[in-house]
Design a protein around this motif. Sequence first.
Motif, PDB file in Angstrom:
ATOM      1  N   ASP A  69      -9.836 -29.769  16.233  1.00  0.00           N
ATOM      2  CA  ASP A  69      -8.820 -29.031  16.993  1.00  0.00           C
ATOM      3  C   ASP A  69      -8.836 -29.393  18.485  1.00  0.00           C
ATOM      4  OD1 ASP A  69     -11.219 -27.836  17.582  1.00  0.00           O
ATOM      5  OD2 ASP A  69     -10.554 -25.789  17.159  1.00  0.00           O
ATOM      6  N   ALA A  70      -9.764 -30.259  18.908  1.00  0.00           N
ATOM      7  CA  ALA A  70      -9.743 -30.745  20.291  1.00  0.00           C
ATOM      8  C   ALA A  70      -8.479 -31.549  20.570  1.00  0.00           C
ATOM      9  CB  ALA A  70     -10.969 -31.613  20.564  1.00  0.00           C
ATOM     10  N   VAL A  71      -7.777 -31.964  19.509  1.00  0.00           N
ATOM     11  CA  VAL A  71      -6.532 -32.692  19.694  1.00  0.00           C
ATOM     12  C   VAL A  71      -5.513 -31.856  20.464  1.00  0.00           C
ATOM     13  CG1 VAL A  71      -5.479 -31.991  17.491  1.00  0.00           C
ATOM     14  CG2 VAL A  71      -4.828 -34.169  18.533  1.00  0.00           C
ATOM     15  N   PHE A  72      -5.577 -30.509  20.317  1.00  0.00           N
ATOM     16  CA  PHE A  72      -4.639 -29.657  21.044  1.00  0.00           C
ATOM     17  C   PHE A  72      -4.919 -29.680  22.546  1.00  0.00           C
ATOM     18  CE2 PHE A  72      -5.184 -27.370  16.851  1.00  0.00           C
ATOM     19  CZ  PHE A  72      -4.101 -27.987  16.260  1.00  0.00           C
ATOM     20  N   ASP A  73      -6.198 -29.594  22.902  1.00  0.00           N
ATOM     21  CA  ASP A  73      -6.566 -29.661  24.320  1.00  0.00           C
ATOM     22  C   ASP A  73      -6.223 -31.025  24.904  1.00  0.00           C
ATOM     23  OD1 ASP A  73      -7.562 -27.089  24.201  1.00  0.00           O
ATOM     24  OD2 ASP A  73      -9.618 -27.741  23.772  1.00  0.00           O
ATOM     25  N   GLY A  74      -6.513 -32.082  24.132  1.00  0.00           N
ATOM     26  CA  GLY A  74      -6.213 -33.414  24.615  1.00  0.00           C
ATOM     27  C   GLY A  74      -4.727 -33.613  24.858  1.00  0.00           C
ATOM     28  N   LEU A  75      -3.910 -33.173  23.913  1.00  0.00           N
ATOM     29  CA  LEU A  75      -2.461 -33.300  24.075  1.00  0.00           C
ATOM     30  C   LEU A  75      -1.964 -32.492  25.274  1.00  0.00           C
ATOM     31  CD1 LEU A  75      -1.039 -33.214  20.434  1.00  0.00           C
ATOM     32  CD2 LEU A  75      -0.535 -34.933  22.170  1.00  0.00           C
ATOM     33  N   THR A  76      -2.480 -31.285  25.419  1.00  0.00           N
ATOM     34  CA  THR A  76      -2.045 -30.433  26.533  1.00  0.00           C
ATOM     35  C   THR A  76      -2.332 -31.098  27.872  1.00  0.00           C
ATOM     36  OG1 THR A  76      -2.378 -28.420  25.223  1.00  0.00           O
ATOM     37  CG2 THR A  76      -2.324 -28.186  27.618  1.00  0.00           C
ATOM     38  N   LYS A  77      -3.518 -31.663  28.010  1.00  0.00           N
ATOM     39  CA  LYS A  77      -3.892 -32.328  29.272  1.00  0.00           C
ATOM     40  C   LYS A  77      -3.023 -33.553  29.539  1.00  0.00           C
ATOM     41  CE  LYS A  77      -8.801 -31.018  29.433  1.00  0.00           C
ATOM     42  NZ  LYS A  77     -10.187 -31.540  29.466  1.00  0.00           N
ATOM     43  N   VAL A  78      -2.855 -34.381  28.531  1.00  0.00           N
ATOM     44  CA  VAL A  78      -2.115 -35.624  28.721  1.00  0.00           C
ATOM     45  C   VAL A  78      -0.630 -35.349  28.948  1.00  0.00           C
ATOM     46  CG1 VAL A  78      -1.421 -37.779  27.620  1.00  0.00           C
ATOM     47  CG2 VAL A  78      -3.795 -37.000  27.447  1.00  0.00           C
ATOM     48  N   LYS A  79      -0.073 -34.395  28.210  1.00  0.00           N
ATOM     49  CA  LYS A  79       1.339 -34.058  28.400  1.00  0.00           C
ATOM     50  C   LYS A  79       1.579 -33.487  29.796  1.00  0.00           C
ATOM     51  CE  LYS A  79       3.294 -31.885  24.877  1.00  0.00           C
ATOM     52  NZ  LYS A  79       3.389 -30.957  23.720  1.00  0.00           N
ATOM     53  N   ALA A  80       0.608 -32.748  30.320  1.00  0.00           N
ATOM     54  CA  ALA A  80       0.739 -32.213  31.676  1.00  0.00           C
ATOM     55  C   ALA A  80       0.762 -33.352  32.694  1.00  0.00           C
ATOM     56  CB  ALA A  80      -0.412 -31.254  31.971  1.00  0.00           C
ATOM     57  N   PHE A  81      -0.016 -34.401  32.454  1.00  0.00           N
ATOM     58  CA  PHE A  81      -0.011 -35.546  33.356  1.00  0.00           C
ATOM     59  C   PHE A  81       1.353 -36.240  33.360  1.00  0.00           C
ATOM     60  CE2 PHE A  81      -0.357 -40.224  33.537  1.00  0.00           C
ATOM     61  CZ  PHE A  81      -0.709 -40.370  34.866  1.00  0.00           C
ATOM     62  N   TYR A  82       1.939 -36.416  32.201  1.00  0.00           N
ATOM     63  CA  TYR A  82       3.236 -37.091  32.122  1.00  0.00           C
ATOM     64  C   TYR A  82       4.358 -36.206  32.665  1.00  0.00           C
ATOM     65  CZ  TYR A  82       1.525 -41.144  29.620  1.00  0.00           C
ATOM     66  OH  TYR A  82       0.886 -42.313  29.302  1.00  0.00           O
ATOM     67  N   GLY A  83       4.250 -34.899  32.459  1.00  0.00           N
ATOM     68  CA  GLY A  83       5.237 -33.986  33.023  1.00  0.00           C
ATOM     69  C   GLY A  83       6.581 -34.055  32.332  1.00  0.00           C
ATOM     70  N   ARG A  84       7.470 -33.179  32.770  1.00  0.00           N
ATOM     71  CA  ARG A  84       8.783 -33.071  32.139  1.00  0.00           C
ATOM     72  C   ARG A  84       9.632 -34.319  32.367  1.00  0.00           C
ATOM     73  NH1 ARG A  84      11.948 -27.752  33.645  1.00  0.00           N
ATOM     74  NH2 ARG A  84      10.000 -26.943  32.744  1.00  0.00           N
ATOM     75  N   ASP A  85       9.498 -34.938  33.509  1.00  0.00           N
ATOM     76  CA  ASP A  85      10.339 -36.096  33.824  1.00  0.00           C
ATOM     77  C   ASP A  85       9.912 -37.367  33.095  1.00  0.00           C
ATOM     78  OD1 ASP A  85      11.831 -34.514  35.535  1.00  0.00           O
ATOM     79  OD2 ASP A  85      10.613 -35.030  37.297  1.00  0.00           O
ATOM     80  N   TRP A  86       8.709 -37.350  32.533  1.00  0.00           N
ATOM     81  CA  TRP A  86       8.194 -38.528  31.839  1.00  0.00           C
ATOM     82  C   TRP A  86       7.807 -38.169  30.397  1.00  0.00           C
ATOM     83  CZ3 TRP A  86       8.055 -43.254  34.386  1.00  0.00           C
ATOM     84  CH2 TRP A  86       8.272 -43.192  35.764  1.00  0.00           C
ATOM     85  N   THR A  87       8.560 -37.269  29.806  1.00  0.00           N
ATOM     86  CA  THR A  87       8.229 -36.799  28.459  1.00  0.00           C
ATOM     87  C   THR A  87       8.144 -37.966  27.474  1.00  0.00           C
ATOM     88  OG1 THR A  87       9.320 -34.695  28.877  1.00  0.00           O
ATOM     89  CG2 THR A  87       8.938 -35.278  26.592  1.00  0.00           C
ATOM     90  N   GLN A  88       7.092 -37.945  26.685  1.00  0.00           N
ATOM     91  CA  GLN A  88       6.863 -39.004  25.708  1.00  0.00           C
ATOM     92  C   GLN A  88       6.750 -38.419  24.306  1.00  0.00           C
ATOM     93  OE1 GLN A  88       6.725 -42.215  26.445  1.00  0.00           O
ATOM     94  NE2 GLN A  88       6.434 -42.251  28.668  1.00  0.00           N
ATOM     95  N   ARG A  89       7.010 -39.241  23.333  1.00  0.00           N
ATOM     96  CA  ARG A  89       6.720 -38.887  21.941  1.00  0.00           C
ATOM     97  C   ARG A  89       5.306 -39.357  21.609  1.00  0.00           C
ATOM     98  NH1 ARG A  89      10.436 -35.229  19.854  1.00  0.00           N
ATOM     99  NH2 ARG A  89      12.552 -36.035  19.958  1.00  0.00           N
ATOM    100  N   TRP A  90       4.628 -38.616  20.745  1.00  0.00           N
ATOM    101  CA  TRP A  90       3.243 -38.934  20.382  1.00  0.00           C
ATOM    102  C   TRP A  90       3.130 -38.989  18.855  1.00  0.00           C
ATOM    103  CZ3 TRP A  90       0.410 -40.070  24.630  1.00  0.00           C
ATOM    104  CH2 TRP A  90       0.890 -39.590  25.858  1.00  0.00           C
ATOM    105  N   GLU A  91       3.976 -39.815  18.245  1.00  0.00           N
ATOM    106  CA  GLU A  91       4.047 -39.843  16.788  1.00  0.00           C
ATOM    107  C   GLU A  91       2.763 -40.377  16.156  1.00  0.00           C
ATOM    108  OE1 GLU A  91       7.605 -41.849  15.641  1.00  0.00           O
ATOM    109  OE2 GLU A  91       8.922 -40.255  16.411  1.00  0.00           O
ATOM    110  N   ARG A  92       2.041 -41.240  16.873  1.00  0.00           N
ATOM    111  CA  ARG A  92       0.777 -41.732  16.325  1.00  0.00           C
ATOM    112  C   ARG A  92      -0.236 -40.603  16.193  1.00  0.00           C
ATOM    113  NH1 ARG A  92      -0.937 -47.134  19.517  1.00  0.00           N
ATOM    114  NH2 ARG A  92      -2.917 -46.555  18.515  1.00  0.00           N
ATOM    115  N   VAL A  93      -0.188 -39.636  17.093  1.00  0.00           N
ATOM    116  CA  VAL A  93      -1.081 -38.484  16.996  1.00  0.00           C
ATOM    117  C   VAL A  93      -0.705 -37.647  15.777  1.00  0.00           C
ATOM    118  CG1 VAL A  93      -1.976 -36.454  18.184  1.00  0.00           C
ATOM    119  CG2 VAL A  93      -1.364 -38.497  19.496  1.00  0.00           C
ATOM    120  N   LEU A  94       0.597 -37.444  15.559  1.00  0.00           N
ATOM    121  CA  LEU A  94       1.050 -36.718  14.367  1.00  0.00           C
ATOM    122  C   LEU A  94       0.580 -37.429  13.107  1.00  0.00           C
ATOM    123  CD1 LEU A  94       2.735 -34.711  12.725  1.00  0.00           C
ATOM    124  CD2 LEU A  94       4.750 -36.120  13.222  1.00  0.00           C
ATOM    125  N   THR A  95       0.730 -38.740  13.065  1.00  0.00           N
ATOM    126  CA  THR A  95       0.307 -39.504  11.889  1.00  0.00           C
ATOM    127  C   THR A  95      -1.192 -39.358  11.651  1.00  0.00           C
ATOM    128  OG1 THR A  95       2.077 -41.106  12.266  1.00  0.00           O
ATOM    129  CG2 THR A  95       0.262 -41.798  10.855  1.00  0.00           C
TER     130      THR A  95
END
Length: 315
Positions: A69-95
Amino acid sequence: MPQPLAAKQTLLAAMVLDGQIIDADLVMGAIDQWLAAAGSDPTTAWHKRQNTWEIEPWLELLPFTTRPDAVFDGLTKVKAFYGRDWTQRWERVLTAVAAVPDAAGIALLTSLARAHKDIADEHAWMQAILNRGTLESVLLYVDLFIERILGTEPHGADAWHVGRQLAKYAQSLPELKPHLRRRYETVGNGLGRTMLEHFFGEAASDEDLLAMVKKYAANSQAYDGQMARAVEAVAVDKVPVAEGSNSYSIYPAPVGSLRKALFDLLNGSPTEATIAKRCLEAIDKLRDEHGIAANDTRHPDVMSERPWPPDVEIS
């Protein structure tokens, strides 16, 4: 290990592919290190936000660590770095999460959909969950669709498409149908109900059609094209002329018990009786076209001593 991050990631990925569980703190430490380096200089940060090829491989390792479940913390941190203006898809994480086996994988997928649905488009979510091919994964997708967690994107998986996908799994998972029928009996009006009715239009059983009749009657809803498709799904068997073919041979299916149940509903509420009569008439038309299955009678319930069709005189 005095090696660059990329080298460590490759080694850890090889260990995961070998079936080993790796240390979550090691992976989270690498993510924190990457974020610190990426944010130390505006130019560096700008380059890092152009793509995700450096950090996403670290994120997709997290489901296979000592703390999946550390994947949730990791995603939260990384998504915060990219921010709303640089929103990315993370389909490899879903896979990666979808590849976690057994109940742990289902639990992780469920939490991921509720916390980070935005990491992939609707079709990627449907594919990742349904491709697990288990009863639990199919029901997870159905529940997430009914709850409107998935299936909300304008160009995402619609109710018709999902219903057709579910019909394929009903062939390999015979225990699926009773679960879907129970959900149908309790679901409210909306896309979840529509999705299940599209499924019935592809693979309905006798019990499914009767549940539709009762649902329609409870909502004062008239017999329509969707119910007509469910009637056809029950009353005829479509057998491909060859494996993988889109051409079918059509044979009459046994509907004796279904016709008797519908005939009994003619004594129910006026709405139930009207819908049941339309279903019986539709079945009779299909029997005229494709024949009558062995051991099926012409009258739905001859022992009732009531005429069928209703306007026939008993002499």
